[in-house]
Write an enzyme that holds these catalytic residues in place. Sequence first.
Site, short mmCIF file in Angstrom:
data_model
loop_
_atom_site.label_atom_id
_atom_site.label_comp_id
_atom_site.label_asym_id
_atom_site.label_seq_id
_atom_site.Cartn_x
_atom_site.Cartn_y
_atom_site.Cartn_z
CB THR A 136 -0.79 -0.11 1.21
OG1 THR A 136 -1.58 -0.93 1.00
CG2 THR A 136 -1.76 1.26 1.30
N GLY A 137 0.38 2.29 -0.55
CA GLY A 137 1.12 3.52 -0.91
C GLY A 137 1.42 3.98 -2.00
CB SER A 138 2.74 7.28 -3.15
OG SER A 138 4.08 7.38 -2.42
CB THR A 139 6.65 3.65 -3.53
OG1 THR A 139 7.27 5.25 -3.23
CG2 THR A 139 7.73 3.22 -4.98
N GLY A 148 3.75 2.84 7.69
CA GLY A 148 2.29 3.36 8.19
C GLY A 148 2.18 4.66 8.01
N GLY A 149 2.38 5.21 7.22
CA GLY A 149 2.18 6.79 6.67
C GLY A 149 0.86 6.77 6.08
N GLY A 150 0.41 5.64 5.69
CA GLY A 150 -0.98 5.39 5.04
C GLY A 150 -1.79 4.97 5.78
CD GLU A 165 1.80 -1.18 4.91
OE1 GLU A 165 1.42 -0.33 3.78
OE2 GLU A 165 2.11 -0.78 5.76
#
Length: 227
Positions: free
Chosen positions: A26-29, A96-98, A104
């Site tokens: 999960t996330g932008s990358t 865990g920024g998202g 995860e």
Amino acid sequence: MENLKKMAGIKAAEFVSDGMVVGLGTGSTAYYFVEEIGRRIKEEGLQITAVTTSSVTTKQAEGLNIPLKSIDQVDFVDVTVDGADEVDSQFNGIKGGGGALLMEKVVATPSKEYIWVVDESKLVEKLGAFKLPVEVVQYGAEQVFRHFERAGYKPSFREKDGQRFVTDMQNFIIDLALDVIENPIAFGQELDHVVGVVEHGLFNQMVDKVIVAGRDGVQISTSKKGK
């Protein structure tokens, strides 16, 4: 920056082959990794089964017609590719920024190979500049918050749209503004013993490879665990 993330995500997809069970991060990358897996299924006939780490990634994967199973339906995961918010020189990381850190970590744990995809801005000498997410049950969350306050960890409840952010697992997240974490392993163990804490964003010595996209191209670093 987006181009670097895309480079890392596409490179990570090279570690996926037919017949694998694949963990989708999960996330932008990680988003670009999932997109590339979808492209390979459509254009190359890649045959895999995937498990996801958040409702956001599930929605993305369904839109790309990636075959999905729940983590409970598989015995293990061949490879999981995910992003990270910070990575230190000892292959410890903050995630865990998202807000998906619990799922995860659940998917990462049974993975034979665990890969992070990041751009070079995520590499740090010591962790802690990025706020450390701690997932806590809603019941007694204020008690945990005050515990962190007394310890000097500068906690704040994560919010979204003016309300407390609620994770896919229906928990709250308390972000700790620590500035620097001198010993991530010891601090992770400390958090593990706080009643009410479900999971934290320290992923210590779990990763096998880190794919880093930078101005000089894509570099792959392998941890001791991954060798």
